[in-house]
Design a protein around this motif. Structure first.
Motif, PDB file in Angstrom:
ATOM      1  N   TYR A  33       0.819  -1.148  -0.017  1.00 26.93           N
ATOM      2  CA  TYR A  33      -0.020  -0.134  -0.039  1.00 26.93           C
ATOM      3  C   TYR A  33       0.886   1.367  -0.318  1.00 26.93           C
ATOM      4  CZ  TYR A  33      -3.432   3.434   1.407  1.00 26.93           C
ATOM      5  OH  TYR A  33      -4.105   4.625   1.188  1.00 26.93           O
ATOM      6  N   THR A  39      -2.715   3.835  -3.383  1.00 24.05           N
ATOM      7  CA  THR A  39      -2.637   2.945  -4.353  1.00 24.05           C
ATOM      8  C   THR A  39      -2.212   1.565  -3.474  1.00 24.05           C
ATOM      9  OG1 THR A  39      -1.918   4.426  -6.072  1.00 24.05           O
ATOM     10  CG2 THR A  39      -1.373   2.287  -6.512  1.00 24.05           C
ATOM     11  N   ASP A  77      -8.581 -11.497  -8.968  1.00 28.49           N
ATOM     12  CA  ASP A  77      -9.742 -10.274  -8.549  1.00 28.49           C
ATOM     13  C   ASP A  77      -9.363  -9.709  -7.253  1.00 28.49           C
ATOM     14  OD1 ASP A  77     -11.005 -10.628 -11.152  1.00 28.49           O
ATOM     15  OD2 ASP A  77     -11.822 -12.184 -10.299  1.00 28.49           O
ATOM     16  N   PHE A  79     -10.940  -7.055  -4.282  1.00 21.46           N
ATOM     17  CA  PHE A  79     -12.173  -6.367  -3.577  1.00 21.46           C
ATOM     18  C   PHE A  79     -11.707  -5.648  -2.191  1.00 21.46           C
ATOM     19  CE2 PHE A  79     -13.507  -9.873  -5.845  1.00 21.46           C
ATOM     20  CZ  PHE A  79     -14.544  -9.391  -6.586  1.00 21.46           C
ATOM     21  N   VAL A  80     -11.811  -4.415  -2.289  1.00 22.94           N
ATOM     22  CA  VAL A  80     -11.570  -3.491  -0.971  1.00 22.94           C
ATOM     23  C   VAL A  80     -12.764  -3.191  -0.478  1.00 22.94           C
ATOM     24  CG1 VAL A  80     -10.243  -1.403  -0.283  1.00 22.94           C
ATOM     25  CG2 VAL A  80      -9.212  -2.689  -2.104  1.00 22.94           C
ATOM     26  N   SER A  83     -16.190  -3.526  -2.134  1.00 19.44           N
ATOM     27  CA  SER A  83     -16.014  -3.241  -3.500  1.00 19.44           C
ATOM     28  C   SER A  83     -14.971  -3.779  -4.700  1.00 19.44           C
ATOM     29  CB  SER A  83     -15.812  -1.646  -3.886  1.00 19.44           C
ATOM     30  OG  SER A  83     -16.890  -0.935  -2.874  1.00 19.44           O
ATOM     31  N   LYS A  85     -12.243  -3.686  -7.571  1.00 21.78           N
ATOM     32  CA  LYS A  85     -11.254  -2.734  -7.834  1.00 21.78           C
ATOM     33  C   LYS A  85     -10.796  -3.227  -9.225  1.00 21.78           C
ATOM     34  CE  LYS A  85     -10.323   0.203  -5.654  1.00 21.78           C
ATOM     35  NZ  LYS A  85     -10.789   1.572  -5.635  1.00 21.78           N
ATOM     36  N   ASN A  86     -10.583  -2.290 -10.310  1.00 24.11           N
ATOM     37  CA  ASN A  86     -10.049  -2.544 -11.609  1.00 24.11           C
ATOM     38  C   ASN A  86      -8.271  -2.603 -11.323  1.00 24.11           C
ATOM     39  OD1 ASN A  86     -12.261  -2.737 -13.032  1.00 24.11           O
ATOM     40  ND2 ASN A  86     -12.799  -0.520 -12.996  1.00 24.11           N
ATOM     41  N   THR A 105      -3.748  -0.860  -8.523  1.00 22.07           N
ATOM     42  CA  THR A 105      -5.189  -0.424  -8.298  1.00 22.07           C
ATOM     43  C   THR A 105      -5.038   0.737  -7.319  1.00 22.07           C
ATOM     44  OG1 THR A 105      -7.368  -0.799  -8.185  1.00 22.07           O
ATOM     45  CG2 THR A 105      -6.142  -1.635  -6.458  1.00 22.07           C
ATOM     46  N   VAL A 108      -7.566   3.931  -3.197  1.00 21.39           N
ATOM     47  CA  VAL A 108      -7.962   3.126  -1.810  1.00 21.39           C
ATOM     48  C   VAL A 108      -7.274   4.093  -0.917  1.00 21.39           C
ATOM     49  CG1 VAL A 108      -7.242   1.223  -0.882  1.00 21.39           C
ATOM     50  CG2 VAL A 108      -7.328   0.958  -3.194  1.00 21.39           C
TER      51      VAL A 108
END
Length: 156
Positions: A33, A39, A77, A79-80, A83, A85-86, A105, A108
């Motif tokens: 992070y 990011t 895949d 999910f944060v 949700s 995330k791309n 991604t 964040v």
């Protein structure tokens, strides 16, 4: 005498078996992070031959790295806080028997939960193990993925 020969044969067989080569199937992903840019940065390391077999393209082919990126995109895949995330790919490189894939991604700001679905090489290799190490604001968490356990979630 026959008993000694028999025991000797078994002992020799066991010694020879200890030198048998066993292929180990794994990938490792490091997640960092970056507070300043909000990011999550991902670095995935895979065996070049294994990914080449999975995507059915020779590693010396010009499109190999693009196919690896596409493969990772369809098998990873994130999910944060619930949700999705791309993921944006930022690069990759082949270095001998290792392929490195970099993606990230953004947006964040805070993580309460991080859920990851990681099916990298699981369909190609039944004994595949994928490890994900996550560094977030001084905390380190590790996730394990394998067939039957493709999704994992941690809380911070």
């Amino acid at each position: 005498m026959k008993k000694i020969l028999y025991v000797s044969s078994i002992f020799t067989f066991l010694i020879m078996m200890s030198f048998t080569v066993f292929d180990f199937f794994s990938s490792m992903t490091k997640v960092d992070y970056v507070d300043g840019s909000k990011t999550l940065k991902f670095t995935t390391k895979m065996n070049t031959s294994h990914i080449s077999d999975a995507i059915k393209i020779n590693r010396n082919t010009a499109g190999f790295e693009a196919e690896v990126k596409k493969y990772v995109n369809s098998n990873f895949d994130v999910f944060v806080n619930g949700s999705p995330k791309n993921l944006t790919f930022t690069g990759s490189q082949v270095s001998g028997e290792t392929v490195w894939v970099y993606f990230e991604t953004g947006g964040v700001s805070d993580i309460n939960s991080l859920k990851i679905k990681n099916t990298i090489l699981l369909s190609a290799f039944p004994k595949q193990i994928n490890l994900v190490n996550i560094a977030y604001k001084g905390n380190l968490k590790t996730m394990n993925f394998q067939r039957g356990k493709e999704v994992n979630e941690v809380s911070f």
